[in-house]
Design a protein around this motif. Structure first.
Motif, PDB file in Angstrom:
ATOM      1  N   TYR A 141       0.818  -1.204   0.000  1.00  0.00           N
ATOM      2  CA  TYR A 141       0.000   0.000   0.000  1.00  0.00           C
ATOM      3  C   TYR A 141       0.853   1.255   0.000  1.00  0.00           C
ATOM      4  N   ALA A 142       1.841   1.265   0.910  1.00  0.00           N
ATOM      5  CA  ALA A 142       2.660   2.469   1.036  1.00  0.00           C
ATOM      6  C   ALA A 142       3.977   2.108   1.690  1.00  0.00           C
ATOM      7  N   ARG A 143       4.923   2.998   1.441  1.00  0.00           N
ATOM      8  CA  ARG A 143       6.227   2.821   2.092  1.00  0.00           C
ATOM      9  C   ARG A 143       6.764   4.172   2.510  1.00  0.00           C
ATOM     10  N   THR A 144       7.616   4.130   3.527  1.00  0.00           N
ATOM     11  CA  THR A 144       8.347   5.310   3.950  1.00  0.00           C
ATOM     12  C   THR A 144       9.672   4.860   4.545  1.00  0.00           C
ATOM     13  N   PHE A 145      10.576   5.766   4.602  1.00  0.00           N
ATOM     14  CA  PHE A 145      11.850   5.437   5.238  1.00  0.00           C
ATOM     15  C   PHE A 145      11.727   5.620   6.756  1.00  0.00           C
ATOM     16  N   ALA A 146      12.336   4.731   7.450  1.00  0.00           N
ATOM     17  CA  ALA A 146      12.238   4.800   8.923  1.00  0.00           C
ATOM     18  C   ALA A 146      13.215   5.815   9.476  1.00  0.00           C
ATOM     19  N   ARG A 147      12.940   7.026   9.111  1.00  0.00           N
ATOM     20  CA  ARG A 147      13.744   8.110   9.657  1.00  0.00           C
ATOM     21  C   ARG A 147      12.894   9.366   9.603  1.00  0.00           C
ATOM     22  N   PRO A 148      13.148  10.311  10.470  1.00  0.00           N
ATOM     23  CA  PRO A 148      12.312  11.516  10.512  1.00  0.00           C
ATOM     24  C   PRO A 148      12.330  12.272   9.182  1.00  0.00           C
ATOM     25  N   HIS A 149      11.191  12.883   8.857  1.00  0.00           N
ATOM     26  CA  HIS A 149      11.011  13.790   7.719  1.00  0.00           C
ATOM     27  C   HIS A 149      11.054  13.080   6.359  1.00  0.00           C
ATOM     28  N   ALA A 150      11.037  11.776   6.402  1.00  0.00           N
ATOM     29  CA  ALA A 150      11.052  11.077   5.109  1.00  0.00           C
ATOM     30  C   ALA A 150       9.688  11.196   4.411  1.00  0.00           C
TER      31      ALA A 150
ATOM     32  N   THR B  44       6.440   9.792   2.074  1.00  0.00           N
ATOM     33  CA  THR B  44       5.615   8.578   2.046  1.00  0.00           C
ATOM     34  C   THR B  44       5.163   8.312   0.615  1.00  0.00           C
ATOM     35  N   ARG B  45       5.377   7.108   0.182  1.00  0.00           N
ATOM     36  CA  ARG B  45       4.969   6.720  -1.173  1.00  0.00           C
ATOM     37  C   ARG B  45       3.744   5.828  -1.079  1.00  0.00           C
TER      38      ARG B  45
END
Lengths: 213, 461
Positions: free
Chosen positions: B111-120, B122-123
């Motif tokens: 469904y979605a991904r993001t990097f596990a770091r602040p301010h990344a 979201t796709r």
């Protein structure tokens, strides 16, 4: 029962010691003799002398005894010395004090007295105190603590030497109670006596006995 | 194809093998979920539509629950609000790290991904359109948690999912979310204040001297006439030279010996030799600006009985002592305790030999003062507590005094000029048992009469 052991030296077979009973041995011989000692401690106390170690108050050739000046005398360790003292009327303990030629013998004999002291003292004694201290050393009465009733006048005068019988003091104070506080020489008139640095120093004599076997 | 910065970052991340990429000098950085980057072609930024609306809904929810006040969730709201949103054009299949309720559908599409770091960023992938608004809200919260949680747990899918459920549950409350957060978010390591470095021993220049040896001279003028001059004659003053050498031990605990010789001026008569002092000395301890010294001293009579006429002085005195000293700006404090053993002196008076028996003496002393540069100025207070002084000779065995005390005190000042030490002391009788004074200690080195004033000069090396 008297016994003595007689041992025979061994001589070619003869030997042995045998106890021999000697009921016939003579008893020991009692020897009575008079001992004389100069007083060890002689100290003048005077109402006009305040320094405890004033040179004129000790080791002097002469001392003045008067109403304001007295002489303390003590024979040290007397209790040990008089172990064999025999008290008897004809064998008293005597204090011998010799007066100087300038002193009237009659005045001396009439006024000089020797009295047992009631308080111990030392060679720094003064008219005020028996020994320097914080108060305990003070005489209760200035000039020395003694009982006038026990004072002794001279019983005899041999030339210039006055003899004072102090047997009661020796028996009651020194021997019985073990208290040697010494004696005080007093006089109600001026009397001059020889001191401990002279050939006629105050002395003490008594009779004692020993057994000779 | 125009490559903007953000896609470039995604491209960089996807060039790596799953989970890692080499950066810079060989350091390895894990970049979010890690994928093959096949979704990067044709992604576009989302600025309106349901994903933006549901993001706002997610934001409203977390703000309503006040998750900002929950430990570990303080960054959740900002992460949800500020994360850039992108839409990929093609779906991607889940990777092993994508396993989880909020990441894939039943066909394994992400469904979605993001990097596990602040301010990344979201796709979102096309399959996300199959989710309803509530599910999209949960997805926003879930992805936000991946970025907002502490680093140690932000990639833990189980924890992130559990928190997502706690927040998005319809009847969720702040306390319920806080309880779940408390159970899954580890406590932050307490930043302890740095332990202070071991106190560096910086000795005050006046103490802990690596040069404890000293030689010097002092003169002491006696005050007043002794109360009992029959026993204790009056002396004018005493001159003392001393030498303390510490050849053994080390800087912190030197060991040595001391010598003292003295001459006494009398009121009448010529001078006489005073007591000879011999001592063993050691510094027992020297740390934290403290010094503790121990001494064993002998003050030996040097005169014969004939020379000591009319005097109760002349006894040998043996003393053990301990001194504790601390100097720290602006004060110094010193405690002493000495013990002198019983001894006696002899004197012949007339035809009779007398013996003065001095009892033992306990001598505590306290010094206190101010440190003003190279000058110490203060006061001292001490007491001699002595057993009885007894006198015996022939058939005489009495006093003159039982247990007695002698209390003295006075000012003192010391000036240190390089290796030179100049000091002055005043000692005055404050209190004493009736009719006693310093003379009753039987040792001129300890004092005579009512006190003294002293001047001392020493050289330290």
């Amino acid at each position: 029962m008297w016994s003595r052991i007689l041992c025979t030296l061994p001589l070619l077979g003869l030997a042995g010691c045998e106890l021999v009973s000697t009921n016939n041995s003579p008893p020991p011989r009692r020897i009575v003799h008079t001992v004389a000692y100069d007083f060890d401690a002689v100290k003048q106390i005077s109402s006009s002398i305040f320094s405890p170690d004033d040179d004129s108050t000790m080791l002097a050739k002469r001392y003045t005894v008067s109403p304001s000046s007295r002489v303390l005398v003590r024979f040290e360790k007397l209790r040990k010395k008089i172990g064999n003292f025999i008290y008897a009327e004809d064998n008293p303990m005597l204090v011998h004090i010799r007066i100087t030629p300038e002193t009237d013998p009659a005045v001396a004999q009439a006024n000089l007295k020797v009295c047992p002291l009631k308080k111990t003292w030392m060679m720094l004694a003064t008219w005020r105190e028996a020994y320097p201290s914080s108060g305990e050393g003070h005489w209760s009465k200035r000039g020395g603590d003694f009982n006038p009733a026990r004072c002794r006048t001279a019983i005899a005068m041999d030339g210039d030497t006055l003899d004072f019988d102090v047997s009661d003091w020796a028996q009651d104070d020194v021997r019985a109670r073990g208290k040697n506080r010494g004696l005080i020489v007093i006089s109600s008139e001026d009397v001059e006596i020889y001191g401990d640095s002279s050939s006629f120093a105050p002395s003490l004599t008594w009779t004692e006995s020993t057994d000779e076997y | 194809m125009k490559v903007s910065l953000i896609p470039a970052l995604f491209a960089l991340a996807t060039l790596a093998h799953a989970g890692t990429v080499k950066v810079g000098n060989g350091g390895v950085v894990k970049v979010g979920n890690g994928d093959d980057g096949s979704d990067l072609e044709g992604f576009e930024k989302i600025e309106k539509g349901v994903l933006v609306e549901t993001r706002q809904m997610a934001l409203d929810r977390v703000e309503k629950l006040n998750v900002a006040g929950i430990r570990g969730l303080g960054d959740l709201a900002p992460e949800i609000e500020r994360t850039p949103l992108y839409r990929a054009k093609k779906d991607v299949q889940a990777l092993p790290e994508d396993q989880g309720t909020f990441h894939t559908d039943f066909q394994g599409r992400v469904y979605a991904r993001t990097f596990a770091r602040p301010h990344a960023a979201t796709r979102f992938f096309p399959v996300v359109e199959s989710l309803d608004r509530n599910q999209l809200v949960a997805l926003h919260v879930h992805e936000g948690l991946h970025r907002a949680l502490p680093e140690s747990i932000r990639e833990n899918e189980a924890i992130v999912s559990r928190l997502t459920l706690a927040i998005t549950t319809p009847d969720a409350t702040h306390d319920q979310v806080a309880d779940v957060a408390k159970s899954v978010i580890p406590p932050e390591p307490v930043a302890l204040p740095a332990a202070p470095a071991p106190e560096a021993f910086t000795p005050h220049p006046l103490i802990a001297r690596p040069e404890p040896s000293q030689t010097g001279y002092k003169v002491r003028q006696f005050l007043g006439t002794p109360k009992n001059t029959a026993y204790f004659p009056e002396y004018e003053r005493i001159h003392i030279v001393h030498s303390y050498l510490y050849p053994f031990g080390d800087d912190d605990a030197p060991v040595g010996m001391g010598l003292e010789a003295s001459i006494i001026e009398r009121k009448s008569g010529g001078p006489i030799l005073g007591p000879l002092g011999i001592s063993g000395r050691t510094r027992l301890w020297s740390k934290r600006n403290f010094e503790i010294d121990g001494t064993l001293r002998a003050s030996l009579n040097t005169l014969s009985s004939d020379e000591l006429v009319n005097s109760a002085y002349g006894r040998d005195v043996w003393t053990v002592g301990l001194a504790m000293r601390k100097i720290f700006n602006p004060v110094y404090v010193e405690n002493f305790i000495d013990y002198s053993f019983a001894s006696m002196s002899k004197r012949r008076i007339g035809n009779t030999n007398y013996q003065f028996d001095y009892g033992s003496v306990i001598h505590p002393k306290f010094r206190f003062g101010a440190v003003l540069g190279d000058v110490q100025a203060g006061v001292f207070l001490d007491m001699h507590l002595a057993d009885e002084l007894k006198l015996k000779g022939g058939d005489f065995n009495e006093g003159p005094v039982g247990r007695y005390r002698i209390v003295t005190g006075g000012p003192e000042i010391t000036w240190t000029i390089g290796h030179l030490i100049v000091s002055g002391t005043g000692r005055f009788l404050i209190d004493a048992t009736q009719d006693t004074d310093l003379s009753y200690l039987g040792n001129p080195a300890d004092g005579i009469g009512k006190g003294s004033v002293e001047l001392s000069l020493g050289y330290q090396f």
